[in-house]
Design an enzyme around this catalytic site. Sequence first.
Site, PDB file in Angstrom:
ATOM      1  N   HIS A  86       2.723  95.377 -57.197  1.00 30.76           N
ATOM      2  CA  HIS A  86       4.104  95.396 -57.684  1.00 30.76           C
ATOM      3  C   HIS A  86       5.079  95.829 -56.582  1.00 30.76           C
ATOM      4  CE1 HIS A  86       7.216  95.632 -60.756  1.00 30.76           C
ATOM      5  NE2 HIS A  86       7.545  96.821 -60.289  1.00 30.76           N
ATOM      6  N   ARG A 125      14.171 110.817 -46.542  1.00 33.42           N
ATOM      7  CA  ARG A 125      15.169 109.819 -46.136  1.00 33.42           C
ATOM      8  C   ARG A 125      16.439 109.897 -46.973  1.00 33.42           C
ATOM      9  NH1 ARG A 125      10.512 105.434 -45.275  1.00 33.42           N
ATOM     10  NH2 ARG A 125       9.815 106.216 -43.260  1.00 33.42           N
TER      11      ARG A 125
END
Length: 152
Positions: A86, A125
């Site tokens: 996925h 991040r």
Amino acid sequence: MKEFTGKFNVQSAEIGIVVADFNETVTKQLVQGATEMLAKFDLENVDVYHVPGAFEIPFMTKQLLAKKEYDGILTLGAVIKGETDHYDLICQNVASGVMNLNLKSNIPITFGILTTDNIEQAMQRAGLKAGNEGAITAQSLLEMISLNRQIN
């Protein structure tokens, strides 16, 4: 020879942000980083559109392009690798979708969708340890709006 460089100061720019709510702990931080960066340059005409997940980002971006109200669009999201295919399908299709829209558009679209192996990388991040990718992507958008204005 002429050289053109994007500037961060783009007066009265109208910005659309499309953000995926999936992995909201991360994406909230990305939106915060982006909006804080835009506020540093006194940009107040910022609209944020929330979509369920990263897969819906290209569709909403296409809809915003059709409105012709924005000088640039910023896409934000976080796709974190799981145990199935996925992840790869979502990452490839979302990146391709945004890129195709960018190439067909007359305004810049920047890609601030994190693709990470785990939640720790995503949080880093999003500004936990290093720079916030939302802020970095917002800076890139301002530079591209500036360059776009210079050539048009």
